[in-house]
Design an enzyme around this catalytic site. Structure first.
Site, PDB file in Angstrom:
ATOM      1  CG  ASP A  35      -2.019   0.995   0.960  1.00 30.26           C
ATOM      2  OD1 ASP A  35      -3.004   0.438   1.055  1.00 30.26           O
ATOM      3  OD2 ASP A  35      -1.711   2.179   1.016  1.00 30.26           O
ATOM      4  CB  ILE A  36       1.102   4.149  -2.535  1.00 31.60           C
ATOM      5  CG1 ILE A  36       2.204   4.938  -2.743  1.00 31.60           C
ATOM      6  CG2 ILE A  36      -0.384   5.096  -2.332  1.00 31.60           C
ATOM      7  CD1 ILE A  36       1.909   5.292  -4.451  1.00 31.60           C
ATOM      8  CG  ASN A  91     -12.423  -0.187   3.815  1.00 36.19           C
ATOM      9  OD1 ASN A  91     -13.084  -0.996   5.166  1.00 36.19           O
ATOM     10  ND2 ASN A  91     -11.148   0.365   3.866  1.00 36.19           N
ATOM     11  CD  GLN A  98     -14.812   0.293  -2.604  1.00 37.93           C
ATOM     12  OE1 GLN A  98     -15.843   0.248  -2.280  1.00 37.93           O
ATOM     13  NE2 GLN A  98     -14.278  -0.395  -3.587  1.00 37.93           N
ATOM     14  CG  HIS A 104      -8.608  -2.606  -2.170  1.00 35.18           C
ATOM     15  ND1 HIS A 104      -9.390  -1.835  -3.031  1.00 35.18           N
ATOM     16  CD2 HIS A 104      -8.399  -2.014  -1.181  1.00 35.18           C
ATOM     17  CE1 HIS A 104      -9.539  -0.595  -2.084  1.00 35.18           C
ATOM     18  NE2 HIS A 104      -8.984  -0.898  -1.036  1.00 35.18           N
ATOM     19  CG  HIS A 106      -6.704  -2.632   3.454  1.00 34.49           C
ATOM     20  ND1 HIS A 106      -5.943  -1.471   2.953  1.00 34.49           N
ATOM     21  CD2 HIS A 106      -7.973  -2.266   2.837  1.00 34.49           C
ATOM     22  CE1 HIS A 106      -6.665  -0.694   2.307  1.00 34.49           C
ATOM     23  NE2 HIS A 106      -7.800  -1.040   2.086  1.00 34.49           N
TER      24      HIS A 106
HETATM   25  P1  AMP Z   1      -9.598   1.791   0.454  1.00 36.91           P
HETATM   26  O1  AMP Z   1      -9.704   3.070   1.302  1.00 36.91           O
HETATM   27  O2  AMP Z   1     -10.032   0.550   1.197  1.00 36.91           O
HETATM   28  O3  AMP Z   1     -10.290   2.037  -0.753  1.00 36.91           O
HETATM   29  O4  AMP Z   1      -8.102   1.374   0.245  1.00 36.91           O
HETATM   30  C1  AMP Z   1      -7.745   2.202  -0.872  1.00 36.91           C
HETATM   31  C2  AMP Z   1      -6.046   1.867  -0.516  1.00 36.91           C
HETATM   32  O5  AMP Z   1      -5.120   1.973  -1.713  1.00 36.91           O
HETATM   33  C3  AMP Z   1      -5.485   3.018   0.204  1.00 36.91           C
HETATM   34  O6  AMP Z   1      -4.899   2.459   1.526  1.00 36.91           O
HETATM   35  C4  AMP Z   1      -4.594   3.591  -0.641  1.00 36.91           C
HETATM   36  O7  AMP Z   1      -3.276   4.116   0.379  1.00 36.91           O
HETATM   37  C5  AMP Z   1      -3.994   2.533  -1.551  1.00 36.91           C
HETATM   38  N1  AMP Z   1      -3.575   2.985  -2.777  1.00 36.91           N
HETATM   39  C6  AMP Z   1      -3.943   4.131  -3.778  1.00 36.91           C
HETATM   40  N2  AMP Z   1      -3.373   4.337  -4.738  1.00 36.91           N
HETATM   41  C7  AMP Z   1      -2.251   3.381  -4.798  1.00 36.91           C
HETATM   42  C8  AMP Z   1      -1.138   2.872  -5.413  1.00 36.91           C
HETATM   43  N3  AMP Z   1      -0.714   3.724  -6.464  1.00 36.91           N
HETATM   44  N4  AMP Z   1      -0.284   2.197  -4.976  1.00 36.91           N
HETATM   45  C9  AMP Z   1      -0.488   1.457  -3.942  1.00 36.91           C
HETATM   46  N5  AMP Z   1      -1.368   1.808  -3.120  1.00 36.91           N
HETATM   47  C10 AMP Z   1      -2.398   2.449  -3.559  1.00 36.91           C
END
Ligand code: AMP
Ligand code: ZN
Length: 141
Positions: A35-36, A91, A98, A104, A106
């Site tokens: 996760d970024i 989420n 979300q 996805h 986590h």
């Molecule tokens: P959610 O809030 O459950 O939709 O989680 C989305 C997740 O995706 C967040 O934890 C972000 O940090 C992660 N995310 C968004 N863009 C990227 C990316 N380019 N590479 C890796 N993780 C990402």
């Protein structure tokens, strides 16, 4: 095997390699990346290669397989990072937090007394009989 991608979906682009990612695991159906913006060092997200916005859209087959991948990654995280616990989180909908609308899961390493907050206040005075009956009915229809 051909996959079902969606235009302008950031996670589809990551799966296709059009946007870079730190990939920790990949098989025919899933890509797991760092996760970024992690809650903890080693926070991984598991992306199904077939685009599904959320749990309502994902196929039963991918839904079943993704927990097996989560188990594999959680086991590796626990042994290699030596964390005290792991949260598996997914989420659906803005109300649930979300932000990326490609389903996805986590996998979040946890430590005793860390600063990660995943919690809720507990409801009082719940009519459990009514809630249970309503949900049983919804599940039958
Ligand atoms: P959610 O809030 O459950 O939709 O989680 C989305 C997740 O995706 C967040 O934890 C972000 O940090 C992660 N995310 C968004 N863009 C990227 C990316 N380019 N590479 C890796 N993780 C990402
Ligand atoms: Zn997608």
């Amino acid at each position: 095997m051909g996959k079902n991608y969606k235009e302008d979906c950031i996670f589809c682009k990551i799966i296709k390699g059009e946007i870079p990612s730190k990939t920790v695991y990949e098989d025919d159906d899933f890509k797991a990346i760092l996760d970024i913006s992690p809650a903890a060092i080693g926070h991984v997200i598991i992306l199904p290669k077939n685009h599904a916005a959320d749990i309502y859209e994902i196929s039963d087959e991918d839904a079943g397989k993704i927990l097996v991948v989560a188990k594999k990654i959680a086991t590796a995280i626990k042994s290699y990072l030596g964390c005290d616990g792991v949260n598996i989180l997914q989420n659906n909908g803005e109300a649930a937090g979300q932000t990326v609308f490609h389903l996805h899961v986590h996998v979040i390493p946890r430590y005793n007394d860390d600063d990660v907050n995943i919690g809720w206040n507990h409801k009082q005075d719940v009519d459990f009989d009514k809630v249970c009956e309503d949900l049983q009915q919804a599940l039958q229809s």
